[in-house]
Design an enzyme around this catalytic site. Structure first.
Site, PDB file in Angstrom:
ATOM      1  N   PHE A 147      65.062  73.335  81.681  1.00 21.75           N
ATOM      2  CA  PHE A 147      63.476  73.182  81.898  1.00 21.75           C
ATOM      3  C   PHE A 147      63.334  73.782  83.262  1.00 21.75           C
ATOM      4  CE2 PHE A 147      65.507  69.153  83.112  1.00 21.75           C
ATOM      5  CZ  PHE A 147      65.161  68.786  84.512  1.00 21.75           C
ATOM      6  N   TYR A 148      62.184  74.180  83.575  1.00 25.90           N
ATOM      7  CA  TYR A 148      61.804  74.830  84.745  1.00 25.90           C
ATOM      8  C   TYR A 148      60.761  73.921  85.385  1.00 25.90           C
ATOM      9  CZ  TYR A 148      63.790  78.949  82.806  1.00 25.90           C
ATOM     10  OH  TYR A 148      64.475  79.665  81.987  1.00 25.90           O
ATOM     11  N   LEU A 149      61.092  73.912  86.728  1.00 28.18           N
ATOM     12  CA  LEU A 149      60.403  73.117  87.872  1.00 28.18           C
ATOM     13  C   LEU A 149      59.059  74.031  88.512  1.00 28.18           C
ATOM     14  CD1 LEU A 149      63.308  71.204  89.310  1.00 28.18           C
ATOM     15  CD2 LEU A 149      61.632  70.496  87.454  1.00 28.18           C
ATOM     16  N   ILE A 151      57.801  72.176  83.653  1.00 27.60           N
ATOM     17  CA  ILE A 151      56.743  73.231  83.261  1.00 27.60           C
ATOM     18  C   ILE A 151      56.972  73.543  82.079  1.00 27.60           C
ATOM     19  CG2 ILE A 151      55.534  75.157  83.718  1.00 27.60           C
ATOM     20  CD1 ILE A 151      56.213  74.737  86.805  1.00 27.60           C
TER      21      ILE A 151
END
Length: 157
Positions: free
Chosen positions: A29-31, A82
């Site tokens: 996952f992306y921060l 995100i």
């Protein structure tokens, strides 16, 4: 720091499966995501986590930094993801001395299969495996960050 140089292809057949050397289940996952940088967390086989920072707008060659993260902290940070959390199984497949990473996506990206080839030299077309489909290197919509934000770029018919 390592310079990442990669080519990306859609995979159109399952002829690569007999050559699988290893597989790993990935939750990533992306921060943070922008056109020139991303911050990603990846959990591999539910056992270890890694933070990756990528810089540069050229999808084929970017500066990349990676750091281990305690597994519990990575799981906690998933609440700040995100877009969609990406789930996939990465298979390592060797062909003519080159290692291909074949990602079979699950959940909302089910049906998408993408192969990446990271190598310092340009591999001639006649050296590529027959199971590769269209090259999508540099197509932003096939980047993992875009998949997390925008979902499946085009469903197979």
């Amino acid at each position: 720091m390592a310079k990442e140089i990669e080519r990306k292809f859609l995979v159109e057949s399952s002829d690569w499966r007999p050559a699988v050397e290893a597989s790993v289940s990935i939750v990533q996952f992306y921060l943070a995501i922008s056109s020139e940088r991303s911050i990603r967390l990846r959990i591999s086989d539910g056992r270890k986590a890694k933070l990756t920072l990528k810089f540069g707008s050229d999808l084929a060659a970017r500066d990349e930094y990676e750091y281990p993260v305690p597994l519990a902290e990575a799981r906690d940070m998933m609440q700040f993801a995100i877009g969609t959390v990406i789930r996939k199984v990465r298979h390592h497949v060797r062909h003519r001395g080159y290692l291909y990473e074949v990602d079979v996506f699950n959940d909302t990206l089910d049906g998408l299969v993408v192969a990446e080839l990271e190598t310092p030299d340009r591999v001639a077309s006649d050296m590529l495996p027959a199971w590769l489909g269209r090259e999508v290197t540099g197509e932003v919509r096939y980047s993992n960050a875009s998949l997390a934000l925008n979902g499946y770029p085009e469903r197979p018919s």
